[in-house]
Scaffold this motif. Structure first.
Motif, PDB file in Angstrom:
ATOM      1  N   THR A   1      15.423  24.893 -14.662  1.00  7.07           N
ATOM      2  CA  THR A   1      15.630  23.993 -15.795  1.00  7.07           C
ATOM      3  C   THR A   1      16.210  22.652 -15.372  1.00  7.07           C
ATOM      4  N   ASP A   2      17.185  22.656 -14.461  1.00  8.49           N
ATOM      5  CA  ASP A   2      17.797  21.394 -14.027  1.00  8.49           C
ATOM      6  C   ASP A   2      16.792  20.502 -13.310  1.00  8.49           C
ATOM      7  N   VAL A   3      15.983  21.084 -12.431  1.00  8.47           N
ATOM      8  CA  VAL A   3      14.988  20.308 -11.692  1.00  8.47           C
ATOM      9  C   VAL A   3      13.898  19.808 -12.644  1.00  8.47           C
ATOM     10  N   LYS A   4      13.487  20.671 -13.552  1.00 11.29           N
ATOM     11  CA  LYS A   4      12.473  20.299 -14.534  1.00 11.29           C
ATOM     12  C   LYS A   4      12.962  19.137 -15.399  1.00 11.29           C
ATOM     13  N   ASP A   5      14.211  19.214 -15.855  1.00 13.74           N
ATOM     14  CA  ASP A   5      14.787  18.136 -16.668  1.00 13.74           C
ATOM     15  C   ASP A   5      14.897  16.835 -15.876  1.00 13.74           C
ATOM     16  N   PHE A   6      15.289  16.939 -14.602  1.00  8.74           N
ATOM     17  CA  PHE A   6      15.377  15.755 -13.745  1.00  8.74           C
ATOM     18  C   PHE A   6      14.007  15.100 -13.609  1.00  8.74           C
ATOM     19  N   ALA A   7      12.992  15.906 -13.341  1.00 10.03           N
ATOM     20  CA  ALA A   7      11.643  15.381 -13.184  1.00 10.03           C
ATOM     21  C   ALA A   7      11.178  14.704 -14.472  1.00 10.03           C
ATOM     22  N   THR A   8      11.401  15.352 -15.581  1.00 11.28           N
ATOM     23  CA  THR A   8      10.977  14.811 -16.868  1.00 11.28           C
ATOM     24  C   THR A   8      11.691  13.497 -17.181  1.00 11.28           C
ATOM     25  N   SER A   9      12.984  13.451 -16.937  1.00 14.56           N
ATOM     26  CA  SER A   9      13.757  12.258 -17.291  1.00 14.56           C
ATOM     27  C   SER A   9      13.513  11.081 -16.351  1.00 14.56           C
ATOM     28  N   ASN A  10      12.952  11.317 -15.182  1.00 14.62           N
ATOM     29  CA  ASN A  10      12.727  10.231 -14.226  1.00 14.62           C
ATOM     30  C   ASN A  10      11.274   9.770 -14.125  1.00 14.62           C
ATOM     31  N   LEU A  11      10.389  10.420 -14.835  1.00 10.76           N
ATOM     32  CA  LEU A  11       8.975  10.018 -14.800  1.00 10.76           C
ATOM     33  C   LEU A  11       8.763   8.586 -15.270  1.00 10.76           C
ATOM     34  N   ALA A  12       9.428   8.202 -16.317  1.00 12.16           N
ATOM     35  CA  ALA A  12       9.242   6.852 -16.853  1.00 12.16           C
ATOM     36  C   ALA A  12       9.629   5.786 -15.829  1.00 12.16           C
ATOM     37  N   ALA A  13      10.721   6.001 -15.118  1.00 15.56           N
ATOM     38  CA  ALA A  13      11.156   5.036 -14.105  1.00 15.56           C
ATOM     39  C   ALA A  13      10.130   4.934 -12.980  1.00 15.56           C
ATOM     40  N   LEU A  14       9.612   6.063 -12.539  1.00 11.10           N
ATOM     41  CA  LEU A  14       8.597   6.044 -11.486  1.00 11.10           C
ATOM     42  C   LEU A  14       7.350   5.297 -11.945  1.00 11.10           C
ATOM     43  N   LYS A  15       6.948   5.531 -13.177  1.00 16.21           N
ATOM     44  CA  LYS A  15       5.767   4.849 -13.709  1.00 16.21           C
ATOM     45  C   LYS A  15       6.008   3.346 -13.843  1.00 16.21           C
ATOM     46  N   ASP A  16       7.225   2.964 -14.219  1.00 18.72           N
ATOM     47  CA  ASP A  16       7.569   1.541 -14.292  1.00 18.72           C
ATOM     48  C   ASP A  16       7.514   0.894 -12.916  1.00 18.72           C
ATOM     49  N   HIS A  17       8.043   1.589 -11.917  1.00 16.56           N
ATOM     50  CA  HIS A  17       8.007   1.062 -10.546  1.00 16.56           C
ATOM     51  C   HIS A  17       6.569   0.905 -10.059  1.00 16.56           C
ATOM     52  N   LEU A  18       5.736   1.898 -10.348  1.00 21.64           N
ATOM     53  CA  LEU A  18       4.326   1.816  -9.966  1.00 21.64           C
ATOM     54  C   LEU A  18       3.660   0.638 -10.654  1.00 21.64           C
ATOM     55  N   ALA A  19       3.925   0.466 -11.931  1.00 23.86           N
ATOM     56  CA  ALA A  19       3.332  -0.652 -12.668  1.00 23.86           C
ATOM     57  C   ALA A  19       3.759  -1.993 -12.068  1.00 23.86           C
ATOM     58  N   SER A  20       5.001  -2.095 -11.642  1.00 20.83           N
ATOM     59  CA  SER A  20       5.475  -3.333 -11.007  1.00 20.83           C
ATOM     60  C   SER A  20       4.738  -3.598  -9.705  1.00 20.83           C
TER      61      SER A  20
ATOM     62  N   LYS B   1       0.830  -1.198   0.000  1.00 19.66           N
ATOM     63  CA  LYS B   1       0.000   0.000   0.000  1.00 19.66           C
ATOM     64  C   LYS B   1       0.869   1.254   0.000  1.00 19.66           C
ATOM     65  N   LYS B   2       1.892   1.265   0.833  1.00 19.55           N
ATOM     66  CA  LYS B   2       2.793   2.419   0.927  1.00 19.55           C
ATOM     67  C   LYS B   2       3.520   2.646  -0.402  1.00 19.55           C
ATOM     68  N   MET B   3       3.988   1.577  -1.024  1.00 17.15           N
ATOM     69  CA  MET B   3       4.715   1.713  -2.292  1.00 17.15           C
ATOM     70  C   MET B   3       3.811   2.291  -3.382  1.00 17.15           C
ATOM     71  N   ILE B   4       2.594   1.795  -3.477  1.00 19.76           N
ATOM     72  CA  ILE B   4       1.681   2.284  -4.507  1.00 19.76           C
ATOM     73  C   ILE B   4       1.282   3.733  -4.224  1.00 19.76           C
ATOM     74  N   ASP B   5       0.917   4.018  -3.002  1.00 25.17           N
ATOM     75  CA  ASP B   5       0.523   5.393  -2.647  1.00 25.17           C
ATOM     76  C   ASP B   5       1.661   6.380  -2.863  1.00 25.17           C
ATOM     77  N   ASP B   6       2.860   6.015  -2.412  1.00 23.02           N
ATOM     78  CA  ASP B   6       4.003   6.927  -2.553  1.00 23.02           C
ATOM     79  C   ASP B   6       4.408   7.126  -4.010  1.00 23.02           C
ATOM     80  N   HIS B   7       4.341   6.082  -4.813  1.00 24.56           N
ATOM     81  CA  HIS B   7       4.672   6.252  -6.228  1.00 24.56           C
ATOM     82  C   HIS B   7       3.632   7.123  -6.929  1.00 24.56           C
ATOM     83  N   ASN B   8       2.362   6.970  -6.585  1.00 26.78           N
ATOM     84  CA  ASN B   8       1.345   7.861  -7.152  1.00 26.78           C
ATOM     85  C   ASN B   8       1.621   9.315  -6.775  1.00 26.78           C
TER      86      ASN B   8
END
Length: 71
Positions: free
Chosen positions: A36-55, A13-20
């Motif tokens: 710009t640096d923070v924005k780029d970091f967020a953009t480049s790491n979204l896919a990994a977060l979504k993959d973790h949530l899907a798992s 539950k914690k993993m799913i809630d926190d990833h959301n």
């Protein structure tokens, strides 16, 4: 202290809630960030977060372990 299935339920539950929550924050920063640096970091790491949530969701679906979890 939690153990066994109760620990597994709380952990999942914690993993799913926190990833959301993280995905929402990263999407907001990616779309509206002013640094710009923070924005780029967020953009480049979204896919990994979504993959973790899907798992985590796949684990939930396969095991049914989150069903009845209290939070």
């Amino acid at each position: 202290m939690l153990s066994g299935v109760h620990f597994d339920q709380a952990f999942l539950k914690k993993m799913i809630d926190d990833h959301n929550d993280a995905i929402a924050a990263f999407q907001k920063e990616s779309a509206n960030g002013s640094d710009t640096d923070v924005k780029d970091f967020a953009t480049s790491n979204l896919a990994a977060l979504k993959d973790h949530l899907a798992s985590a969701q796949e684990l939930e679906n396969k095991t049914g372990i989150r069903k009845g979890a209290k939070g």
